[in-house]
Design an enzyme around this catalytic site. Structure first.
Site, PDB file in Angstrom:
ATOM      1  N   SER A 192      38.981  46.428-100.919  1.00 38.50           N
ATOM      2  CA  SER A 192      37.569  46.145-100.645  1.00 38.50           C
ATOM      3  C   SER A 192      37.221  46.619 -99.241  1.00 38.50           C
ATOM      4  O   SER A 192      38.085  46.706 -98.359  1.00 38.50           O
ATOM      5  CB  SER A 192      37.315  44.638-100.756  1.00 38.50           C
ATOM      6  N   TYR A 207      40.239  35.525 -98.810  1.00 40.08           N
ATOM      7  CA  TYR A 207      39.977  36.729 -99.610  1.00 40.08           C
ATOM      8  C   TYR A 207      40.027  37.984 -98.743  1.00 40.08           C
ATOM      9  O   TYR A 207      40.697  38.964 -99.082  1.00 40.08           O
ATOM     10  CB  TYR A 207      38.626  36.626-100.314  1.00 40.08           C
TER      11      TYR A 207
END
Length: 259
Positions: free
Chosen positions: A139, A152
């Site tokens: 990401s 995360y």
């Protein structure tokens, strides 16, 4: 003989789009996720439309020893993996100290441990069989700390760092490693991660375009793939030069809920 591709988190979102793209390009597939019903529906769709073979393995990669079970099943079925797509992962919104620790342990197991184990298992098989390709889905979050999604963001930082190191270790063994670093994507990630109302998802891209970007980069042997040019520019020319506390403030602002 068709290439054989293993895709994790394949029952929806980016994973399902990966499955369609690889099938369209003549790959037999091994698809895994927790949702057996969705996997079987996708299996039927892909076999009927593209004439490929699809093996479904319903599994929860956040649990111990599951990666070894997946490898055992592929071996028992005589399937030697040419392409590995580590797509499975999840995030969760909220302040770290107010959340249940077990959810973070599950996130670390899925986003980091399972991905690492599958890379180890199948990279060794690829080396033995003369080559292969690995795509790890990370990401844009991996390039900065993430207040309100602290664990995360940290797991994705691991994926991006690990993938680059693995690229260098395996490049002379005919095994390529690519890491896909998209921005916000329109998937169930928002609902499942309690991210409704977070402004960063107002301009989220569709899952197909992100999967296609990753597929093309993987085929070319790229190191890092960004689905938006501005994300690459930010990672190369903006984030490295901003003060750390400024990055933290910007990162937190993008994760705050507006509604």
């Amino acid at each position: 003989m068709n290439k054989r591709t293993l895709i994790t988190g394949a029952s929806g979102g980016i994973g399902a789009e990966f499955a369609k793209i690889f099938a369209k390009n003549g790959n037999d597939l091994v698809l895994t996720s927790r949702s057996e019903d969705k996997l079987n529906a996708l299996k039927n769709e892909l076999e009927n439309e593209f004439g490929v073979k699809v093996l479904v393995i319903a599994s929860d990669l956040s649990k111990p020893n599951v990666t070894a079970e997946i490898f055992k099943i592929t071996q028992e079925n005589g399937i030697f993996i040419d392409n590995l797509v580590n797509n499975a992962g999840f995030g969760w919104h909220g302040e770290f100290c107010s959340q249940n620790l077990s959810k973070f342990n599950e996130m670390i197991n899925l986003n980091i441990t399972a991905l690492t184990e599958l890379c180890h298992i199948y990279a060794n098989e690829m080396i033995k069989n003369g080559g292969g390709k690995i795509l790890n889905v990370s990401s844009m979050a991996s390039f900065m700390p993430g207040p309100l999604q602290a664990v995360y963001y940290a797991t994705k930082a691991y994926v991006t760092s690990f993938s680059q190191a693995l690229f260098e270790e395996l490049r002379d063994k005919n095994v390529s490693v690519c890491v896909l670093c998209p921005g916000a994507v329109k998937t169930d990630f928002v609902k499942n991660g309690d991210l409704a109302g977070v402004k960063a998802w107002d301009l989220a891209k569709d899952a197909y375009s992100v999967a296609l970007c990753g597929y093309k980069a993987m085929q070319k042997g790229d190191l890092i793939a960004f689905n938006q040019g501005e994300l690459k520019f930010a990672s190369d020319f903006i984030l490295p030069f901003l003060p750390r506390k400024t990055i933290l403030k910007i990162s937190r602002k993008t994760m705050e809920k507006t509604k």
